[in-house]
Scaffold this motif. Structure first.
Motif, PDB file in Angstrom:
ATOM      1  N   GLY A  91       0.868  -1.248  -0.097  1.00 19.41           N
ATOM      2  CA  GLY A  91      -0.066   0.074   0.045  1.00 19.41           C
ATOM      3  C   GLY A  91       0.773   1.248   0.201  1.00 19.41           C
ATOM      4  N   THR A 110      -1.764   3.824  -3.833  1.00 21.13           N
ATOM      5  CA  THR A 110      -2.639   4.140  -2.704  1.00 21.13           C
ATOM      6  C   THR A 110      -2.995   5.606  -2.222  1.00 21.13           C
ATOM      7  N   SER A 163      -7.917   2.742  -1.729  1.00 18.91           N
ATOM      8  CA  SER A 163      -7.658   2.961  -3.255  1.00 18.91           C
ATOM      9  C   SER A 163      -8.341   4.310  -3.885  1.00 18.91           C
TER      10      SER A 163
END
Length: 198
Positions: A91, A110, A163
């Protein structure tokens, strides 16, 4: 046919990892331990950390972090590919990069959101219910994650990632009015090119 295969020579390479995200020194150190202590040995590589740090805003908030390494490996291309894959799956923020011998490799998708509580005198036990409610608003990870909480200039700051910064903002906005302690709280997207502050 040779009896012995020729092994590739190990060589040293300058590697810098740039995290384009709010990351406290504690979390940066955890990243260092994971990369140097776990990932690189699995790739038959070793590393020495010789620099890096956490960049702070004028208000003293972490805005980015760097780790500078000297990596010794027989196959630096494989190490680079694996490192990029692990950072992406863990991430890392959009806008991050890994430089190997000066060549930058972009990485990350991310997006990050901060919740600045403006609770200067909050005790950790006072924030337990708020923390649970905020995480529940994110659908236990379906929308995003509560990464960490650090002490900012005006009280605790929650760090969320996912996201879509806009989805995180949309999920958290209705939760704030439910908690009188968060009446002065501020939500802000901090990923370049993501949704603006809410």
């Amino acid at each position: 046919m040779p009896l012995f295969s020729r092994r590739r020579k190990r060589s040293s390479h300058a590697v810098t990892i740039h995290f384009a995200q709010p990351m406290s020194p504690r979390v940066r150190h955890a990243q260092e331990v994971g990369i140097v202590g776990t990932l690189l040995p699995q790739l038959d590589a070793s590393a020495v950390i010789h620099g890096g740090g956490t960049a702070l805003s004028a208000e003293g908030e972490p805005v980015a972090a760097d780790i500078e390494l000297t990596v010794t490996a027989a196959d630096i291309e494989r190490v680079t590919i694996e490192l990029l894959g692990v950072l992406e799956s863990n991430g890392i923020a959009r806008g991050s990069w890994v430089a190997v011998d000066g060549q930058k490799h972009p990485v990350g998708s991310t997006e990050f959101v901060l919740l600045r509580t403006h609770l200067r005198d909050a005790a950790s036990e006072d924030l337990t219910g708020v923390t649970i409610a905020l995480q529940a608003a994110l659908g236990s990870g379906a929308i995003g994650w509560h990464d960490e909480t650090y002490v900012g200039a005006n009280g605790p700051v929650y760090v969320f990632s996912g996201s879509s910064a806009e989805s995180i903002l949309a999920a958290l906005r209705p939760t704030l009015p439910l908690h009188s302690s968060l009446s002065a709280a501020e939500l802000a997207s901090v990923t370049a090119g993501a949704a603006e502050s809410g």
